[in-house]
Scaffold this motif. Structure first.
Motif, PDB file in Angstrom:
ATOM      1  N   LYS A  68       0.913  -1.285   0.248  1.00  0.00           N
ATOM      2  CA  LYS A  68       0.149   0.074  -0.528  1.00  0.00           C
ATOM      3  C   LYS A  68       1.022   1.315  -0.180  1.00  0.00           C
ATOM      4  O   LYS A  68       1.867   1.113   0.296  1.00  0.00           O
ATOM      5  CB  LYS A  68      -0.800  -0.130   0.860  1.00  0.00           C
ATOM      6  CG  LYS A  68      -0.372   0.390   2.939  1.00  0.00           C
ATOM      7  CD  LYS A  68      -1.221   0.644   3.645  1.00  0.00           C
ATOM      8  CE  LYS A  68      -0.633   1.110   4.934  1.00  0.00           C
ATOM      9  NZ  LYS A  68      -1.720   1.438   6.004  1.00  0.00           N
ATOM     10  N   GLU A  69       0.111   2.368  -0.339  1.00  0.00           N
ATOM     11  CA  GLU A  69       1.045   3.855  -0.159  1.00  0.00           C
ATOM     12  C   GLU A  69       1.524   3.623   1.285  1.00  0.00           C
ATOM     13  O   GLU A  69       0.734   3.753   2.008  1.00  0.00           O
ATOM     14  CB  GLU A  69       0.140   4.864  -0.897  1.00  0.00           C
ATOM     15  CG  GLU A  69       0.946   5.997  -0.709  1.00  0.00           C
ATOM     16  CD  GLU A  69      -0.035   7.564  -1.251  1.00  0.00           C
ATOM     17  OE1 GLU A  69       0.387   8.452  -1.684  1.00  0.00           O
ATOM     18  OE2 GLU A  69      -1.562   7.194  -1.168  1.00  0.00           O
ATOM     19  N   ASP A  70       2.912   4.827   1.595  1.00  0.00           N
ATOM     20  CA  ASP A  70       3.493   4.623   2.466  1.00  0.00           C
ATOM     21  C   ASP A  70       3.744   2.817   2.938  1.00  0.00           C
ATOM     22  O   ASP A  70       3.747   3.327   4.767  1.00  0.00           O
ATOM     23  CB  ASP A  70       2.402   5.787   3.608  1.00  0.00           C
ATOM     24  CG  ASP A  70       2.564   6.822   3.249  1.00  0.00           C
ATOM     25  OD1 ASP A  70       3.728   8.270   1.886  1.00  0.00           O
ATOM     26  OD2 ASP A  70       1.416   7.659   3.497  1.00  0.00           O
ATOM     27  N   GLY A  71       3.613   2.027   2.734  1.00  0.00           N
ATOM     28  CA  GLY A  71       3.777   0.902   3.109  1.00  0.00           C
ATOM     29  C   GLY A  71       4.878   1.042   2.687  1.00  0.00           C
ATOM     30  O   GLY A  71       6.061   1.670   1.934  1.00  0.00           O
ATOM     31  N   TYR A  72       5.869  -0.074   4.058  1.00  0.00           N
ATOM     32  CA  TYR A  72       7.105  -0.463   4.007  1.00  0.00           C
ATOM     33  C   TYR A  72       7.562  -1.827   3.675  1.00  0.00           C
ATOM     34  O   TYR A  72       7.284  -2.770   3.415  1.00  0.00           O
ATOM     35  CB  TYR A  72       7.913  -1.043   5.768  1.00  0.00           C
ATOM     36  CG  TYR A  72       7.217   0.451   5.778  1.00  0.00           C
ATOM     37  CD1 TYR A  72       8.625   1.710   6.275  1.00  0.00           C
ATOM     38  CD2 TYR A  72       6.552   0.935   6.426  1.00  0.00           C
ATOM     39  CE1 TYR A  72       8.486   2.837   6.684  1.00  0.00           C
ATOM     40  CE2 TYR A  72       6.774   1.883   7.314  1.00  0.00           C
ATOM     41  CZ  TYR A  72       6.870   3.096   7.817  1.00  0.00           C
ATOM     42  OH  TYR A  72       7.696   4.110   7.842  1.00  0.00           O
ATOM     43  N   LEU A  73       8.482  -1.606   2.458  1.00  0.00           N
ATOM     44  CA  LEU A  73       9.219  -2.888   1.474  1.00  0.00           C
ATOM     45  C   LEU A  73      10.829  -3.163   2.553  1.00  0.00           C
ATOM     46  O   LEU A  73      11.695  -2.668   2.754  1.00  0.00           O
ATOM     47  CB  LEU A  73       9.551  -3.188   0.489  1.00  0.00           C
ATOM     48  CG  LEU A  73      10.500  -3.738  -0.211  1.00  0.00           C
ATOM     49  CD1 LEU A  73       9.468  -5.030  -0.262  1.00  0.00           C
ATOM     50  CD2 LEU A  73      11.232  -3.516  -2.045  1.00  0.00           C
ATOM     51  N   ILE A  74      10.757  -4.458   3.344  1.00  0.00           N
ATOM     52  CA  ILE A  74      12.601  -4.784   3.791  1.00  0.00           C
ATOM     53  C   ILE A  74      12.794  -5.722   3.387  1.00  0.00           C
ATOM     54  O   ILE A  74      12.011  -6.867   2.465  1.00  0.00           O
ATOM     55  CB  ILE A  74      12.259  -5.583   4.667  1.00  0.00           C
ATOM     56  CG1 ILE A  74      11.164  -4.414   6.498  1.00  0.00           C
ATOM     57  CG2 ILE A  74      13.244  -5.593   5.897  1.00  0.00           C
ATOM     58  CD1 ILE A  74      10.663  -4.951   7.223  1.00  0.00           C
TER      59      ILE A  74
END
Length: 465
Positions: free
Chosen positions: A222-228
């Motif tokens: 989602k928008e403003d979500g984080y990818l690690i």
């Protein structure tokens, strides 16, 4: 120890990487062994003898020696997970990007087997948060399910899908962990045989595969979500170049991760902070001999592009004929009103009620292998309990007999052998070691039927005293 047989040109190639010290690196591979580390299950508090904390993980600890975990009943009870220390850095990233835990989140562990990072995520989230642990390779799914079963929570779902299948779940996840398949150079000390499989050509192939995996799963964030993003590789192509590609292709924002938590401000972690060449994106490198662990690269980025609305699908409610069965099933969980109950074939399952709509949606788009906790089958008004229920932290233990085993009896039980016990009661019993359930047995007047699952029983012979 002999000098490691590193691949040709490997050290010279690695010498260009940030923070690399060739002498230190070679010495670590030649003269020191890989440290043994475990991560305790915070939901199954049990004192274990350790040798100091892994500084970047709250529940991580080092051990002085490597015991035979196979013959430790507490391992089979899910009291801890044997995990390489560097990979526990994901815990520190999660706590950095989500310090308050106010709003429930949905997290995807994209390449999850055997389950180390999935159980780590599961420890870091609450009951209102949802973990989807996905494994691409079908044959690796059972071990992922087994390890999440041992962890004992009801807020996880296991799927068996290709990353491209998640593209249909637009904007669904708040956090995605992509621990990508890689060339594996970070495991050279732990697995010297991996040196024979390493090549520059394979590094380039892995780089291409990593781009495809990330491009496929990106719409699900989602928008403003984080990818690690993480690998167990030292190669620039699989690490910093991937970060620049993510920033170029998707305009992602790189996030710095503080190296020292306040509680460990006086300790040097030995982690090397790097920056990518084009976008100066932050990455974090672990080198044996500098950090107390194996090779790892990790980074965290934030999605700035607007995502399409997440899909939503609500399945129809239970058939009225099943309501009486649901009331029977509820007896076997603590706080039973907190769960949504569903039936697959003859098996009853439960998942935290807040996740019902997410489960309905995921079942529409993905191939689900496990959801929540499998309670068991009803035979009339009696339950035939499932192994998952034995290990669950949500089980109403007062609804069952409990049999405490000695160490020798516990090993017999885990080997699915006959146990020399004369039961005074009859019925289903939780077979426990030091108060921790291992599984089920049926107590009968003259014998005990051992119901430990044969597919996970101990096959090896016990060590000689």
């Amino acid at each position: 120890m002999n000098e490691p047989n590193f691949p040709e040109n490997f050290i010279s190639i690695l010498s260009a990487e940030p923070g690399f010290d060739a002498g230190n690196f070679i010495n670590a591979h030649q003269n020191t062994e890989s440290p043994t580390s475990i991560r305790l299950n915070p939901f199954k508090k049990h004192a274990l003898k350790t040798d100091g904390q892994v500084p970047w993980c709250v529940d991580g600890y080092y051990l002085n020696t490597r015991p035979s975990f196979t013959f430790d009943p507490l391992f089979h009870a899910g009291c801890y997970y044997v995990q390489e220390a560097s990979s526990m850095f994901i815990d520190h990233i999660l706590k950095t990007i989500r310090p308050d835990k106010d709003e429930p989140v949905k997290i995807l562990d994209l390449c999850a087997a055997p389950g180390g990072k999935s159980t780590l995520i599961n420890s870091a989230i609450g009951a209102d948060d949802l973990l989807v642990a996905n494994e691409i390779i079908k044959t690796r799914v059972p071990v992922l399910c087994d390890n999440l079963n041992r962890w004992g929570t009801a807020n996880s779902i296991v799927s068996n899908n290709d990353p491209k299948d998640f593209g249909r779940l637009t904007g669904f996840f708040d956090i995605i962990l992509a621990d990508a398949p890689c060339s594996g150079s970070g495991m050279f000390r732990k697995d010297p045989a991996a040196m024979n499989e390493w090549s520059e050509a394979n590094v380039n192939l892995c780089h291409q595969r990593q781009e495809r995996i990330l491009a496929d799963v990106y719409p699900a964030l989602k928008e403003d979500g984080y990818l690690i993003y993480s690998t167990c590789s030292y190669s620039h192509q699989e690490n910093e170049e991937i970060l620049d590609w993510l920033c170029d292709t998707f305009n992602m924002e790189s996030l710095p991760i503080p190296m020292v938590r306040q509680t460990h401000h006086d300790k040097e972690w030995g982690i090397v902070e790097t920056r990518s060449e084009k976008h100066q994106a932050f990455g974090y490198r672990f080198y044996p001999g500098q950090a107390k662990g194996e090779g790892l690269f990790a980074a965290c980025l934030k999605k700035k592009e607007q995502a399409d609305d997440a899909p939503s699908f609500k399945a129809k409610g239970h058939q009225k004929l099943a309501l009486q069965e649901i009331e029977i099933v509820k007896r076997y969980l603590i706080e039973p009103e907190n769960y949504y109950y569903n039936k697959i074939n003859d098996d009853w399952l439960a998942i935290n009620r807040i996740h019902k709509e997410s489960l309905d949606t995921l079942q529409r788009y993905l191939y689900i292998k496990k959801s929540g906790v499998r309670i068991g089958k009803l035979m009339g008004k009696d339950l035939v309990p499932d192994h998952e229920l034995a290990l669950s932290i949500h089980t109403n233990k007062d609804a069952f007999l409990q049999t405490e085993l000695t160490y020798e009896q516990a090993i017999q039980y885990l080997r699915r052998e006959n146990i020399d016990i004369n039961p005074t009661d009859k019925g289903w019993s939780l077979m426990c070691f030091e108060g921790e359930p291992l599984g089920w047995a049926k107590l009968l007047p003259n014998r005990i039927n051992n119901y430990y699952p044969k597919e996970i029983r101990i096959l090896a012979s016990p060590p000689t005293p």
